[in-house]
Scaffold this motif. Structure first.
Motif, short mmCIF file in Angstrom:
data_model
loop_
_atom_site.label_atom_id
_atom_site.label_comp_id
_atom_site.label_asym_id
_atom_site.label_seq_id
_atom_site.Cartn_x
_atom_site.Cartn_y
_atom_site.Cartn_z
N UNK A 48 0.84 -1.19 0.00
CA UNK A 48 0.00 0.00 0.00
C UNK A 48 0.88 1.25 0.00
N UNK A 49 0.34 2.40 -0.40
CA UNK A 49 1.11 3.65 -0.33
C UNK A 49 1.65 3.91 1.07
N UNK A 50 2.84 4.49 1.14
CA UNK A 50 3.50 4.70 2.43
C UNK A 50 2.66 5.53 3.40
N UNK A 51 1.94 6.51 2.88
CA UNK A 51 1.20 7.44 3.73
C UNK A 51 -0.27 7.07 3.89
N UNK A 52 -0.65 5.86 3.51
CA UNK A 52 -2.07 5.50 3.50
C UNK A 52 -2.68 5.47 4.90
N UNK A 53 -3.90 6.00 4.99
CA UNK A 53 -4.72 5.89 6.20
C UNK A 53 -5.97 5.09 5.86
N UNK A 54 -6.36 4.17 6.71
CA UNK A 54 -7.52 3.32 6.46
C UNK A 54 -8.82 4.09 6.58
N UNK A 55 -9.84 3.61 5.86
CA UNK A 55 -11.20 4.10 6.06
C UNK A 55 -11.68 3.75 7.47
N UNK A 56 -11.35 2.52 7.90
CA UNK A 56 -11.93 1.93 9.10
C UNK A 56 -11.19 2.35 10.36
N UNK A 57 -11.89 2.27 11.48
CA UNK A 57 -11.26 2.47 12.77
C UNK A 57 -10.47 1.21 13.15
N UNK A 58 -9.56 1.35 14.09
CA UNK A 58 -8.68 0.24 14.44
C UNK A 58 -9.45 -0.97 14.95
N UNK A 59 -10.53 -0.77 15.71
CA UNK A 59 -11.25 -1.92 16.25
C UNK A 59 -11.91 -2.75 15.15
N UNK A 60 -12.21 -2.12 14.02
CA UNK A 60 -12.81 -2.87 12.91
C UNK A 60 -11.78 -3.66 12.12
N UNK A 61 -10.51 -3.39 12.36
CA UNK A 61 -9.44 -4.12 11.70
C UNK A 61 -8.86 -5.22 12.59
N UNK A 62 -9.37 -5.32 13.80
CA UNK A 62 -8.89 -6.35 14.72
C UNK A 62 -9.28 -7.74 14.24
N UNK A 63 -8.43 -8.70 14.53
CA UNK A 63 -8.74 -10.10 14.22
C UNK A 63 -8.47 -10.95 15.45
N UNK A 64 -9.23 -12.04 15.57
CA UNK A 64 -9.04 -12.96 16.68
C UNK A 64 -9.30 -12.36 18.04
N UNK A 65 -10.05 -11.24 18.11
CA UNK A 65 -10.33 -10.61 19.39
C UNK A 65 -9.12 -9.95 20.02
#
Length: 325
Positions: A48-65
């Protein structure tokens, strides 16, 4: 004498966030499993681009709890790479990096997976290969020139250059704005009449730059030909020739359809090429072969994301084990 390949309950092809989520679910259920990744850990995110920021919040990117703590509500690429790396290493997930699955064939009651390094046997397969490795080509003359890229990384490279950015969505918007801020002369080519799906904090910025003339935008336009020092563009006002040093073609990406077909997974006979799978269990038309993540969407790569496909892992392992994860 050739040694017998290692045998697993589950082999997961793809070491991105969803492949890792499948590994966590398999570990929780006590399965003997292996993750195969063709590149580095979370290879797609790395590119991904070096400066990329996600659409999603961090909790929505969590996996496995496992909590994902970021400096701001929406994490950036570096934070995501660090999070998924820590998840893999702290949980001691068995993952073979830079090992690409090249061939899958039926073998007894399961499958034989042949990589660029060795072969393995597995009762179950999970395909979590994403879509970011294969760009959608424009099929125009000159697309193969070294000045053309379908991946945007760092704006500094384009400082002081004449840059053509192709696309209407978020990737194109980021490339146009960031290269312009580094001193590039930017022209944006958009097939339709308006900008597309762009992050809400980026879209007004781009619209203002277009309206003030800092970034030139050609709507309802397509690239006809790319040449060493110029680009030919078809616009509603007729053909235009503009001077050009580099082309950043943000035209989208697609799953590895030849690989899916080589396994025997059925694809829809329309332009979407949707792979066949059960939406409850994620099992394909092949027994004990499952899909997880964005690969499920075929050419509709905007349907599935980390936040809405991480649950695929639990569905698949529940089907394999026959009990809830």
């Amino acid at each position: 004498m050739e040694t017998q390949p290692e045998k697993y309950d589950v082999i997961i092809i793809g070491g991105g966030p969803i492949g890792i989520a499948c590994g966590l679910a398999a570990k929780k259920s006590g399965l003997n499993y292996l993750i195969l990744e063709k590149g580095c850990l979370t290879n797609s995110l790395y590119n991904y681009p070096l400066n990329m920021t996600f659409f999603s919040t961090s909790e929505k990117l969590e996996i496995g709890g496992i909590p994902f703590v970021s400096n701001s509500a929406k994490p950036n690429r570096a934070e995501a790479l660090e999070y998924y790396r820590r998840v893999v290493f702290s949980n001691e997930l068995p993952i073979h990096l830079f090992e690409e699955a090249k061939k899958v064939a039926s073998f007894d009651e399961g499958y034989k997976v042949t990589t660029n390094k060795k072969s393995y046997l597995s009762t179950h397969l999970i395909i979590a290969t994403g879509f970011y490795d294969i760009p959608v080509m424009m099929d125009v003359v000159g697309e193969e020139l070294p000045k053309v890229t379908h991946y945007y990384k760092d704006p500094h490279f384009y400082a002081g250059q004449k840059v053509l950015v192709i696309g209407a969505n978020n990737s194109a918007a980021d490339a146009a704005l960031e290269t312009w801020r580094k001193g590039a002369e930017v022209t944006l080519v958009i097939r339709g009449p308006e900008l597309g799906r762009i992050k809400y904090w980026t879209k007004p910025d781009l619209e203002n730059r277009i309206n003030e003339g800092s970034i030139k935008a050609l709507f309802n336009s397509t690239v006809k030909e790319i040449r060493e020092k110029e680009v030919a563009i078809l616009t509603p006002e007729g053909a235009k020739i503009i001077e050009n040093d580099f082309v950043i073609a943000m035209t989208g990406y697609q799953p590895n359809f030849p690989f899916l077909k080589s396994i025997g997974i059925n694809l829809s006979d329309d332009e979407k090429l949707y792979p066949a799978y059960d939406k409850e269990t994620m099992e394909t038309n092949l027994k004990n072969v499952y899909l997880a993540g964005v690969v499920c969407g075929g050419m509709d790569t905007h349907i599935w994301f980390i936040e809405n496909s991480r649950e695929h892992a639990d569905r698949i392992i529940e089907k394999i084990k026959g009990v809830p994860v």
